[in-house]
Design a protein around this motif. Structure first.
Motif, short mmCIF file in Angstrom:
data_model
loop_
_atom_site.label_atom_id
_atom_site.label_comp_id
_atom_site.label_asym_id
_atom_site.label_seq_id
_atom_site.Cartn_x
_atom_site.Cartn_y
_atom_site.Cartn_z
N ASP A 1 0.82 -1.21 0.00
CA ASP A 1 0.00 0.00 0.00
C ASP A 1 0.85 1.27 0.00
OD1 ASP A 1 -2.54 -1.34 0.21
OD2 ASP A 1 -2.02 -1.81 2.27
N TYR A 2 1.96 1.21 0.72
CA TYR A 2 2.81 2.40 0.88
C TYR A 2 4.26 2.06 0.58
CZ TYR A 2 -1.05 4.36 3.64
OH TYR A 2 -2.26 4.83 4.07
N LEU A 3 4.95 3.01 -0.02
CA LEU A 3 6.40 2.89 -0.21
C LEU A 3 7.10 4.05 0.47
CD1 LEU A 3 8.89 1.59 -1.60
CD2 LEU A 3 8.48 3.15 -3.50
N VAL A 4 8.00 3.72 1.39
CA VAL A 4 8.83 4.73 2.05
C VAL A 4 10.28 4.48 1.65
CG1 VAL A 4 9.74 5.51 4.29
CG2 VAL A 4 7.28 5.06 4.01
N LEU B 1 7.73 10.06 7.61
CA LEU B 1 6.78 9.45 6.67
C LEU B 1 6.03 8.29 7.34
CD1 LEU B 1 8.95 9.41 3.39
CD2 LEU B 1 7.19 11.06 4.04
N ALA C 1 3.47 9.64 9.69
CA ALA C 1 2.33 10.19 8.95
C ALA C 1 1.40 9.07 8.48
CB ALA C 1 2.81 11.03 7.77
N ILE C 2 1.99 7.98 8.01
CA ILE C 2 1.19 6.85 7.51
C ILE C 2 0.36 6.26 8.66
CG2 ILE C 2 1.33 4.48 6.64
CD1 ILE C 2 3.80 5.53 4.96
N THR D 1 -0.63 7.78 11.41
CA THR D 1 -1.66 8.78 11.74
C THR D 1 -2.80 8.76 10.72
OG1 THR D 1 0.01 10.19 12.77
CG2 THR D 1 -2.05 11.25 12.14
N ALA D 2 -2.44 8.73 9.45
CA ALA D 2 -3.46 8.73 8.39
C ALA D 2 -4.31 7.46 8.45
CB ALA D 2 -2.79 8.85 7.02
N GLU D 3 -3.68 6.32 8.70
CA GLU D 3 -4.44 5.08 8.77
C GLU D 3 -5.45 5.10 9.92
OE1 GLU D 3 -4.97 2.38 6.97
OE2 GLU D 3 -3.78 3.22 5.37
N CYS E 1 -7.01 7.78 10.82
CA CYS E 1 -8.12 8.60 10.29
C CYS E 1 -8.96 7.80 9.30
CB CYS E 1 -7.60 9.86 9.60
SG CYS E 1 -6.87 11.06 10.72
N ARG E 2 -8.33 6.88 8.58
CA ARG E 2 -9.11 5.98 7.71
C ARG E 2 -10.01 5.11 8.55
NH1 ARG E 2 -8.25 4.44 2.27
NH2 ARG E 2 -6.53 5.63 1.46
N ARG F 1 -11.23 5.55 11.45
CA ARG F 1 -12.30 6.22 12.20
C ARG F 1 -13.62 6.23 11.47
NH1 ARG F 1 -11.39 11.14 16.02
NH2 ARG F 1 -13.25 10.09 16.75
N ARG F 2 -13.56 6.17 10.12
CA ARG F 2 -14.85 6.24 9.42
C ARG F 2 -15.39 4.85 9.11
NH1 ARG F 2 -14.23 3.18 4.93
NH2 ARG F 2 -12.06 3.31 4.35
#
Lengths: 203, 203
Positions: B163-166, B177, B180-181, B183-185, B187-188, B190-191
């Motif tokens: 899913d992600y490349l760092v 990075l 951030a990933i 943290t963003a996940e 937020c994903r 939560r919905r």
């Protein structure tokens, strides 16, 4: 194939979306804002071509019929639309684009095939806090505030199909979440066939 | 349904994965590390139960046959496996779990139905930098380094389905990075119907 990423952001009025997006746009390199077209009257301090392209209903209808809009919606009795051409050119140049549109427009984009976008919903922490913010802003009549709250209740029902949910309780915290999402999406993009290529690894 | 998020991280040897994960784990609340089982000998400084659960081949085979492992793999002649029970209990408690496994194990997880996970690949900036790092580490013979480089070339081919490349060029940037990933996940999550509920919005 697009090189940039389209980030669609929706929120009920008063959730703090405009403030948050301004902060992000002020100091995030490589990200642009899609200026929408609208038939609503400018609010105090709003500038044509910066906050919105302010056009009349006749012009809006002409453009809509010419399929110039990637999405359009009617909100609180006014029309809003996003220029297809402007967004596509920016994405092809490799810019990420923030698109500030309501849930109707976002749903149109989501359901259109061929438009790859990331959907982000900004929510107020509660209906009570939202009402306080709308009254505190002092720009709307009591009737308009009631309409916005009623719309907010409806819009909150849509939050569950968005990719990300950011609850804006404390502004700088919500700003940090938005920044993290943008950073993470760029790391997602890097591994895509149409994104930045993998680093060379031949020897 | 799991309340936590399973973050699967893979990288070629020498990409900096262990250092990065230690930094994240040191100061990110609500995130735990799944300690793998392995048949390989401990390296200097490695502690049983902290870095790995060190077990012998017979014990590994017994557990594998009892379906105790969520995934397992053979890497450089040694076996590695992840305890199904430990991961599931942590996710049910609502912890996010970092799982440090190689591409074979990650692919097993990806292809298993019912295991919801986010896949993250950490890459060195180039093969040349990777070779320098492996030689600089001074823990492996020239032959082992050659084997690791050959494996790295093969592993890099798999990065595109993650899913992600760092890309870990500069350590503190790569750390940002990763944060951030995560943290963003969140937020994903939560919905999602099985994640944190939407804020109350009834009045």
């Amino acid at each position: 194939m697009n090189k940039g990423c389209l980030l669609v952001v929706s929120a009920p009025s008063g959730a703090g979306k405009t403030t948050l997006l301004k902060r992000i746009l002020a100091d995030t390199p490589g990200i642009g804002f899609s200026v929408s077209h609208t038939t609503r009257a400018p609010r105090a301090g709003e500038e044509n071509g910066v906050d919105y392209h302010f056009i009349d209903r006749q012009e809006f209808t002409r453009r809509r019929e010419a399929d110039d809009f990637l999405e359009w919606a009617e909100v609180h009795g006014n029309f809003y639309g996003t220029s297809r051409e402007a967004v596509q050119q920016a994405l092809i140049r490799g810019e990420d684009i923030l698109l500030d549109i309501d849930v109707q427009g976002a749903r149109q984009l989501k359901e259109q095939t061929g438009v790859e976008a990331v959907f982000l919903f900004i929510a107020p922490p509660s209906a009570r806090v939202l009402a306080q913010r709308l009254h505190g802003r002092g720009t709307d009549s009591r009737e308009v505030i009631e309409l916005r709250l009623e719309n907010a209740r409806r819009e909150m029902q849509e939050a569950d199909w968005y990719d990300y949910l950011v609850v804006n309780d404390e502004l700088s915290e919500a700003e940090g979440l938005l920044r993290a999402i943008i950073t993470a999406e760029r790391c997602r993009r890097r591994r895509r066939p149409d994104g930045t290529p993998l680093p060379p690894f031949d020897s």
